[in-house]
Design an enzyme around this catalytic site. Structure first.
Site, mmCIF file in Angstrom:
data_model
loop_
_atom_site.group_PDB
_atom_site.id
_atom_site.type_symbol
_atom_site.label_atom_id
_atom_site.label_comp_id
_atom_site.label_asym_id
_atom_site.label_seq_id
_atom_site.Cartn_x
_atom_site.Cartn_y
_atom_site.Cartn_z
ATOM 1 N N GLU A 50 -1.416 -9.032 2.957
ATOM 2 C CA GLU A 50 -1.252 -9.696 4.261
ATOM 3 C C GLU A 50 -2.571 -10.159 4.853
ATOM 4 O O GLU A 50 -2.604 -11.104 5.641
ATOM 5 C CB GLU A 50 -0.509 -8.777 5.244
ATOM 6 C CG GLU A 50 -1.250 -7.520 5.703
ATOM 7 C CD GLU A 50 -1.040 -6.306 4.810
ATOM 8 O OE1 GLU A 50 -0.733 -6.488 3.617
ATOM 9 O OE2 GLU A 50 -1.186 -5.171 5.303
ATOM 10 N N CYS B 297 0.823 -1.202 0.000
ATOM 11 C CA CYS B 297 0.000 0.000 0.000
ATOM 12 C C CYS B 297 0.865 1.264 0.000
ATOM 13 O O CYS B 297 1.377 1.651 -1.037
ATOM 14 C CB CYS B 297 -0.992 -0.049 1.152
ATOM 15 S SG CYS B 297 -2.425 0.994 0.797
ATOM 16 N N HIS C 136 -3.619 -4.801 0.256
ATOM 17 C CA HIS C 136 -2.939 -5.380 1.429
ATOM 18 C C HIS C 136 -2.984 -6.913 1.357
ATOM 19 O O HIS C 136 -3.905 -7.526 1.894
ATOM 20 C CB HIS C 136 -3.630 -4.930 2.713
ATOM 21 C CG HIS C 136 -3.378 -3.503 3.054
ATOM 22 N ND1 HIS C 136 -2.325 -3.100 3.837
ATOM 23 C CD2 HIS C 136 -4.039 -2.386 2.704
ATOM 24 C CE1 HIS C 136 -2.349 -1.783 3.962
ATOM 25 N NE2 HIS C 136 -3.373 -1.325 3.280
HETATM 26 N N1 GLN Z 1 -1.819 6.681 3.060
HETATM 27 C C1 GLN Z 1 -2.013 5.962 1.833
HETATM 28 C C2 GLN Z 1 -3.410 6.169 1.272
HETATM 29 O O1 GLN Z 1 -4.306 6.524 1.986
HETATM 30 C C3 GLN Z 1 -1.715 4.489 2.016
HETATM 31 C C4 GLN Z 1 -2.647 3.803 2.949
HETATM 32 C C5 GLN Z 1 -2.135 2.469 3.428
HETATM 33 O O2 GLN Z 1 -0.955 2.198 3.376
HETATM 34 N N2 GLN Z 1 -3.009 1.633 3.938
HETATM 35 O O3 GLN Z 1 -3.633 5.960 0.105
#
Ligand code: GLN
Length: 548
Positions: A522, A389, A520
């Protein structure tokens, strides 16, 4: 009235003694008897979901397929049961009150005075029954958050009491309690647990089973003492000493015949004897591996006062473990605070000692240039890199700045007026932020993603289309894709419309493993089915590390 069975799990003495793992393990041992189980978590706080809570204080926010942002225990539930949970399996006081208050505003109570008892309590019972029905299970294990005696969870305990009152044969109560061994005494004390049970009794609830958490195993003498003073039979007092791996807990419970006890109390026949073979073979890896793989996680949610907590990245750690165990190596995970790499080239160079570097999800400015420096070092020195992410977004920023020649490239999350917003906010998200509409409004939950033939991602997954869970507001800006791809970074996973970039990678000819995902991964890694991308990363890291 249905014949569904319920196991309510309540904490005694203090929090943080592994109630969530106890519930997950109860789920595991019951399902290993061929019984269909679902697990439900109740969080007594007033937040409507876990999405607005700081991970340093509350741990990881675990996202379900549906997009609901939940407590990290839900992650353990999914991992122990090996299946995805539904939104109905998670409940907070905030959710319950929101529903009741909305109904009241809609005149849904027909002019009655709306009260915590019975209206809020009824809504709790309805939600538990709905979870039982929608999950199509035979037994629902419900974890009531907090500890007995808390103000906040009293209504939930009362709801469980009422369910027991109506169907006594279908409801079992388990108390997970703590037995301290004070250093000055060197003796295990049962008294706090006796008080906890007495407190539970004052709600009209009698535990059927006590799970005795302690640093040590429970001896027969204390088992009997607890049994007689707490009014439970001594074979229903389960010894639950500290273990080095949480995956040993199901077998430990079975050593004290817990699935037999619960099924008997519920009047439920098992389909077969306990089958924990595959599970225990997996669990044994935590103790057996000789070779190690050294992974550095560069993040920011580690420090609380004098303590370093890794809970904020729980699913990431478990995902690494599953893949490492599968490759018969032990992961050696190091917490690296991103700030350290901001202005210290020597510290950055020390990253060469790691077999793999991972930048997990994150928000905001803190440590961001340190993460970018770490990513650059991994790219230039061919150290396997995996970005999740934020870790993918920063990988794109790094590549744009240092390879594609887009000077000053940034994400608008940090620099809204950057000349080169290679990562930018999605149009539909702008308004939400302007309106301060933060809760539950990110791009959340499972979305499909198409993979490019011949890519690292495609060969890891062995499929053309996948589904993964998201939690973010920002995206790779389409205006820069061509320029970045021309410089060599490949967007190998895209939304079916082709608009959203889901995976970025370097071809294997250029780097052993340099890959980031907007989603994500994970959240979908499971003990018996490790995540393909984590496994590809770990394999690349093992290769870099050589024989250790
Ligand atoms: N801050 C970034 C966004 O909002 C990544 C979010 C994250 O890593 N879950 O897009």
């Amino acid at each position: 009235m249905d014949n569904h069975k319920y196991v309510f799990v309540i904490g005694g003495v203090m929090s943080g003694v592994g109630k969530g793992i106890a519930c997950a393990s109860i789920g595991k041992i019951l399902s290993s008897r061929g019984v269909k189980v679902d697990l439900m978590k109740i969080d007594p706080y007033l937040n409507v979901d876990a999405g607005t809570m700081n991970p340093t204080e509350h741990g990881e926010v675990f996202v379900l397929d549906s997009g609901l942002e939940t407590d990290q225990d839900m992650g353990n539930y999914e991992r122990f049961l090996g299946r995805s949970a539904g939104s109905f399996e998670y409940m907070t006081s905030g959710m319950v009150y929101q529903t009741v208050i909305k109904r009241e505003r809609d005149l849904g109570y027909g002019g009655k005075c709306v009260e915590a008892v019975p209206h809020v309590r009824n809504e709790i019972v309805d939600r538990i029954r709905r979870a039982a029905k929608e999950s199509k299970s035979e037994v629902t294990v419900v974890e009531i958050g907090g500890t007995v005696g808390d103000f906040q969870n009293a209504l939930f305990i009362d709801a469980a009491r009422v369910m027991h009152l109506k169907q006594p044969g279908n409801v079992v109560f388990v108390m997970v309690s703590y037995l301290p061994v004070p250093g000055t005494l060197g003796e295990m004390k049962t008294r706090p647990t006796q008080h906890a049970v007495a407190a539970l009794n004052s709600y009209g609830v009698q535990p059927d089973v006590i799970i005795a958490r302690s640093t040590h195993s429970l001896d027969q003498k204390r088992k009997e003492k607890l049994a007689i003073s707490c009014n439970v039979s001594s074979d229903c007092v389960i010894s639950a000493p500290d273990v080095s791996s949480i995956y040993d807990v199901p077998q430990n419970f079975e050593n004290d015949h817990l699935s037999d006890i619960l099924l008997k109390r519920l009047g439920k026949r098992a389909k077969h004897t306990s089958d924990l073979k595959a599970w225990n073979a997996f669990a044994a890896h935590a103790h057996n591996g000789k070779k190690t793989v050294k992974i550095g996680i560069v993040g920011k949610y580690f420090d609380t006062g004098d303590f370093v907590l890794s809970d904020a990245y729980l699913s990431v750690i478990e995902a690494i473990k599953f893949s490492a165990y599968h490759e018969s190596v032990k992961p050696e995970i190091h917490w690296l605070s991103a700030k350290k790499y901001e202005n210290d080239p020597k510290a950055v160079r020390e990253l060469k000692d790691y077999d793999g570097i991972l930048v997990p999800g994150g928000f905001g400015e803190s440590g961001i240039e340190g993460k970018i420096n770490a990513i650059r070092f991994a790219r230039e020195n061919k150290i396997p890199y995996f970005g999740l992410c934020y870790g993918m977004q920063l990988m794109v920023v790094e590549y744009a700045r240092h390879v594609a020649g887009i000077k000053g490239a940034h994400t608008t999350e940090i620099d809204p007026s950057t000349k080169h917003p290679v990562i930018a906010i999605m149009e539909d998200q702008k308004k939400k932020l302007e309106d301060k509409n933060y809760g539950g409004t990110m791009r959340l939950g499972a979305y499909p993603c198409k993979l490019t033939k011949g890519s690292v991602a495609r060969s890891a997954y062995g499929a053309d289309e996948i589904s993964e869970r998201h939690r973010h507001r920002y995206e790779v800006n389409p205006a820069y894709i061509q320029q970045i791809e021309d410089a060599g970074l490949v967007f190998s996973g895209k939304s079916p419309s082709g608009v959203l970039m889901e995976i970025a990678e370097l071809p294997v000819k250029d780097h052993p493993f340099f890959l980031g995902t907007q989603f994500h991964p994970e959240f979908l890694a499971r003990p018996l089915s490790p995540h393909p991308l984590f496994s590809a990363f770990v394999r690349a890291a093992i290769k870099k590390g050589g024989k250790k």
